[in-house]
Motif scaffolding. Structure first.
Motif, PDB file in Angstrom:
ATOM      1  N   VAL A  14       0.845  -1.151  -0.206  1.00  0.00           N
ATOM      2  CA  VAL A  14      -0.158   0.067  -0.130  1.00  0.00           C
ATOM      3  C   VAL A  14       0.867   1.164   0.009  1.00  0.00           C
ATOM      4  CG1 VAL A  14      -1.935   1.238   1.259  1.00  0.00           C
ATOM      5  CG2 VAL A  14      -1.871  -1.307   1.208  1.00  0.00           C
ATOM      6  N   LYS A  15       0.586   2.443  -0.821  1.00  0.00           N
ATOM      7  CA  LYS A  15       1.243   3.313  -0.886  1.00  0.00           C
ATOM      8  C   LYS A  15       0.856   4.468   0.012  1.00  0.00           C
ATOM      9  CE  LYS A  15       2.816   4.997  -4.751  1.00  0.00           C
ATOM     10  NZ  LYS A  15       3.032   5.577  -6.124  1.00  0.00           N
ATOM     11  N   VAL A  16       1.813   4.963   0.693  1.00  0.00           N
ATOM     12  CA  VAL A  16       1.593   5.863   1.802  1.00  0.00           C
ATOM     13  C   VAL A  16       2.497   6.497   2.073  1.00  0.00           C
ATOM     14  CG1 VAL A  16       2.190   4.122   3.597  1.00  0.00           C
ATOM     15  CG2 VAL A  16       0.765   6.202   4.379  1.00  0.00           C
ATOM     16  N   SER A  17       2.408   8.037   2.418  1.00  0.00           N
ATOM     17  CA  SER A  17       3.720   9.091   2.550  1.00  0.00           C
ATOM     18  C   SER A  17       3.166   9.421   3.888  1.00  0.00           C
ATOM     19  CB  SER A  17       3.604  10.223   1.793  1.00  0.00           C
ATOM     20  OG  SER A  17       4.115   9.934   0.431  1.00  0.00           O
ATOM     21  N   ILE A  18       4.391   9.901   4.753  1.00  0.00           N
ATOM     22  CA  ILE A  18       4.412  10.648   6.021  1.00  0.00           C
ATOM     23  C   ILE A  18       4.964  11.910   5.914  1.00  0.00           C
ATOM     24  CG2 ILE A  18       5.178  10.715   8.345  1.00  0.00           C
ATOM     25  CD1 ILE A  18       5.633   7.594   8.299  1.00  0.00           C
ATOM     26  N   ILE A  19       4.009  12.936   6.022  1.00  0.00           N
ATOM     27  CA  ILE A  19       4.595  14.254   5.953  1.00  0.00           C
ATOM     28  C   ILE A  19       4.935  14.810   7.366  1.00  0.00           C
ATOM     29  CG2 ILE A  19       3.732  16.469   5.366  1.00  0.00           C
ATOM     30  CD1 ILE A  19       1.713  15.309   3.222  1.00  0.00           C
ATOM     31  N   VAL A  20       5.969  15.396   7.329  1.00  0.00           N
ATOM     32  CA  VAL A  20       6.737  16.155   8.663  1.00  0.00           C
ATOM     33  C   VAL A  20       7.094  17.512   8.194  1.00  0.00           C
ATOM     34  CG1 VAL A  20       8.397  16.213  10.484  1.00  0.00           C
ATOM     35  CG2 VAL A  20       7.533  13.855   9.291  1.00  0.00           C
ATOM     36  N   GLU A 101      -2.354   5.932  -1.721  1.00  0.00           N
ATOM     37  CA  GLU A 101      -3.780   5.786  -1.349  1.00  0.00           C
ATOM     38  C   GLU A 101      -3.891   6.557   0.155  1.00  0.00           C
ATOM     39  OE1 GLU A 101      -4.251   1.358  -1.913  1.00  0.00           O
ATOM     40  OE2 GLU A 101      -2.231   1.817  -2.406  1.00  0.00           O
ATOM     41  N   TYR A 102      -2.938   6.559   0.961  1.00  0.00           N
ATOM     42  CA  TYR A 102      -3.290   7.398   2.246  1.00  0.00           C
ATOM     43  C   TYR A 102      -2.047   8.431   2.421  1.00  0.00           C
ATOM     44  CZ  TYR A 102      -6.124   3.258   2.733  1.00  0.00           C
ATOM     45  OH  TYR A 102      -7.066   2.325   2.546  1.00  0.00           O
ATOM     46  N   VAL A 103      -2.099   9.442   3.322  1.00  0.00           N
ATOM     47  CA  VAL A 103      -0.973  10.385   3.778  1.00  0.00           C
ATOM     48  C   VAL A 103      -1.352  10.472   5.191  1.00  0.00           C
ATOM     49  CG1 VAL A 103      -2.594  12.349   3.373  1.00  0.00           C
ATOM     50  CG2 VAL A 103      -0.026  12.395   3.421  1.00  0.00           C
ATOM     51  N   VAL A 104      -0.233  10.420   5.957  1.00  0.00           N
ATOM     52  CA  VAL A 104      -0.093  10.727   7.430  1.00  0.00           C
ATOM     53  C   VAL A 104       0.505  12.067   7.700  1.00  0.00           C
ATOM     54  CG1 VAL A 104       1.113  10.333   9.492  1.00  0.00           C
ATOM     55  CG2 VAL A 104       0.128   8.197   7.817  1.00  0.00           C
ATOM     56  N   SER A 184      -7.406  15.322  14.962  1.00  0.00           N
ATOM     57  CA  SER A 184      -6.042  15.946  15.464  1.00  0.00           C
ATOM     58  C   SER A 184      -5.019  16.282  14.353  1.00  0.00           C
ATOM     59  CB  SER A 184      -5.340  15.612  16.729  1.00  0.00           C
ATOM     60  OG  SER A 184      -4.405  16.446  17.119  1.00  0.00           O
ATOM     61  N   GLY A 185      -4.906  17.320  14.100  1.00  0.00           N
ATOM     62  CA  GLY A 185      -3.772  17.830  13.009  1.00  0.00           C
ATOM     63  C   GLY A 185      -2.251  17.298  13.264  1.00  0.00           C
ATOM     64  N   ALA A 186      -2.039  17.159  15.027  1.00  0.00           N
ATOM     65  CA  ALA A 186      -0.636  16.940  15.414  1.00  0.00           C
ATOM     66  C   ALA A 186      -0.548  15.316  14.805  1.00  0.00           C
ATOM     67  CB  ALA A 186      -1.062  16.453  16.949  1.00  0.00           C
ATOM     68  N   CYS A 187      -1.441  14.520  14.478  1.00  0.00           N
ATOM     69  CA  CYS A 187      -1.289  13.240  14.040  1.00  0.00           C
ATOM     70  C   CYS A 187      -2.716  12.768  13.455  1.00  0.00           C
ATOM     71  CB  CYS A 187      -0.541  12.310  15.056  1.00  0.00           C
ATOM     72  SG  CYS A 187      -0.123  10.918  14.673  1.00  0.00           S
ATOM     73  N   MET A 188      -2.795  12.369  12.020  1.00  0.00           N
ATOM     74  CA  MET A 188      -3.728  11.923  11.564  1.00  0.00           C
ATOM     75  C   MET A 188      -3.394  11.349  10.144  1.00  0.00           C
ATOM     76  SD  MET A 188      -5.738  15.505  10.138  1.00  0.00           S
ATOM     77  CE  MET A 188      -4.798  16.724   9.211  1.00  0.00           C
ATOM     78  N   ILE A 189      -4.201  10.371   9.796  1.00  0.00           N
ATOM     79  CA  ILE A 189      -3.877   9.509   8.611  1.00  0.00           C
ATOM     80  C   ILE A 189      -5.358   9.776   7.824  1.00  0.00           C
ATOM     81  CG2 ILE A 189      -4.875   7.309   9.433  1.00  0.00           C
ATOM     82  CD1 ILE A 189      -3.000   5.809   7.446  1.00  0.00           C
ATOM     83  N   ILE A 190      -5.052  10.154   6.484  1.00  0.00           N
ATOM     84  CA  ILE A 190      -6.259  10.717   5.514  1.00  0.00           C
ATOM     85  C   ILE A 190      -6.225   9.605   4.216  1.00  0.00           C
ATOM     86  CG2 ILE A 190      -7.311  12.495   4.337  1.00  0.00           C
ATOM     87  CD1 ILE A 190      -5.463  14.214   5.922  1.00  0.00           C
ATOM     88  N   ASN A 191      -7.394   9.209   3.938  1.00  0.00           N
ATOM     89  CA  ASN A 191      -7.430   8.286   2.793  1.00  0.00           C
ATOM     90  C   ASN A 191      -7.641   9.431   1.800  1.00  0.00           C
ATOM     91  OD1 ASN A 191      -8.824   7.292   0.482  1.00  0.00           O
ATOM     92  ND2 ASN A 191     -10.189   6.152   1.698  1.00  0.00           N
ATOM     93  N   ASN A 192      -6.501   9.472   0.712  1.00  0.00           N
ATOM     94  CA  ASN A 192      -6.417  10.487  -0.358  1.00  0.00           C
ATOM     95  C   ASN A 192      -7.488  10.637  -1.052  1.00  0.00           C
ATOM     96  OD1 ASN A 192      -3.854  11.319   0.617  1.00  0.00           O
ATOM     97  ND2 ASN A 192      -2.568  10.359  -0.794  1.00  0.00           N
ATOM     98  N   GLN A 193      -8.330   9.888  -1.296  1.00  0.00           N
ATOM     99  CA  GLN A 193      -9.468   9.885  -2.293  1.00  0.00           C
ATOM    100  C   GLN A 193     -10.576  11.258  -1.643  1.00  0.00           C
ATOM    101  OE1 GLN A 193     -11.857   6.293  -2.069  1.00  0.00           O
ATOM    102  NE2 GLN A 193     -10.600   5.456  -3.558  1.00  0.00           N
TER     103      GLN A 193
END
Length: 285
Positions: A14-20, A101-104, A184-193
């Motif tokens: 599964v494709k996922v990116s973590i944004i810091v 598919e997801y972004v953190v 919480s914007g401090a830590c959340m995973i979002i379905n990119n759809q």
């Protein structure tokens, strides 16, 4: 009905990116990247995207040369401070371009458990109607686990947000997965759809309330916003915003409460909050 079958979920690359997002916080970013380098990524095509929001203290030089052993890594410089929403949107756009598919979205002052990523992604796979999910968030580690976030509540009569369970010692009283008013914007995973239907974070907010705003747009487009307590993280609260009670903290909280009110509240509430805002501007701290 929210499912919780992540133990049985087979993750197939599964494709996922973590944004810091970072600005002038080399030490915090170093700790965050060290933390990310230890995350389990089995079954994932994972990437970390560090977005520098105009640092002037050497943070960008440090981040530019960094490499991660467990996932792909990309560094992006904005050239100026775009705020929380604008800076994270730079990373989100890159994630969408990568067909993730997801972004953190995670603050650089958060500590993650090693199984954080595979658990959060597994939960989202099991629950395709969930647009955003946030884990249980503690204050930075102490002798006892003190809760900072166990779901987000919105007082619609007065337009205030609050964290369910804040300042309570964790005794298992918030261990149920539930739908909640705000992630919480401090830590959340979002379905990119969801971004194709809701748009990205609203950059007009700049800092604070953008997570509540995105949560409402996600809900109004038929997705769920969920608190998922089987994943735990620790947060050094407001470290990157100058600390609780700072001028920037106060200003954006007051201003953006008004923005949110004008977008979502009833007419009577709008008038009351407008009056309260003027009072806070002229006689508040």
């Amino acid at each position: 009905m929210v499912k919780d079958n992540t133990k049985n979920t087979l993750l197939k690359k599964v494709k996922v990116s973590i944004i810091v997002l970072t600005i002038n916080s080399k030490e915090m970013l170093s700790n965050m990247l060290s933390n990310i380098s230890k995350l389990y990524t089995s079954g994932l095509n994972a990437k970390c995207i560090v977005v520098d929001n105009g640092s002037t203290d050497g943070t960008a030089d440090f981040a530019r040369k960094f490499k991660l052993p467990n996932m792909n890594y990309e560094f992006i410089e904005t050239g100026k401070n775009l705020g929380f929403a604008g800076g994270n949107n730079v990373g989100i756009r890159k994630s969408l371009k990568n067909n993730d598919e997801y972004v953190v979205v995670v603050n650089d002052d958060v500590v993650l458990e090693k199984d954080f990523l595979i658990k959060m992604v597994g939960f989202m796979i099991d629950n395709p109607k969930v647009g955003i999910a946030s884990p249980k968030i503690y204050f930075t580690k102490k002798d006892k686990e003190v809760i900072w976030y166990a779901g987000g509540n919105i007082d619609w009569d007065n337009i205030y947000t609050s964290h369910r369970g804040v300042d309570e010692v964790d005794k298992g009283q918030f261990d149920k997965t539930i739908q909640t008013d705000s992630a919480s914007g401090a830590c959340m995973i979002i379905n990119n759809q969801v971004f194709g239907e809701t748009g990205l974070l609203d950059e007009g907010f700049y800092l604070y309330w953008e997570d509540a705003d995105l949560s409402q747009r996600v809900k109004r487009n038929g997705y769920e916003v969920v608190y998922y307590p089987k994943v735990k993280v620790w947060h050094k609260v407001s470290a990157s915003a100058g600390g609780i009670g700072s001028k920037s903290n106060d200003y954006f909280l007051i201003r953006n409460r008004l923005f949110f009110t004008m977008r979502y509240a009833k007419t009577r509430t709008k008038l009351a909050v407008l009056k309260d805002t003027f009072k806070l501007v002229f006689v508040g701290r």
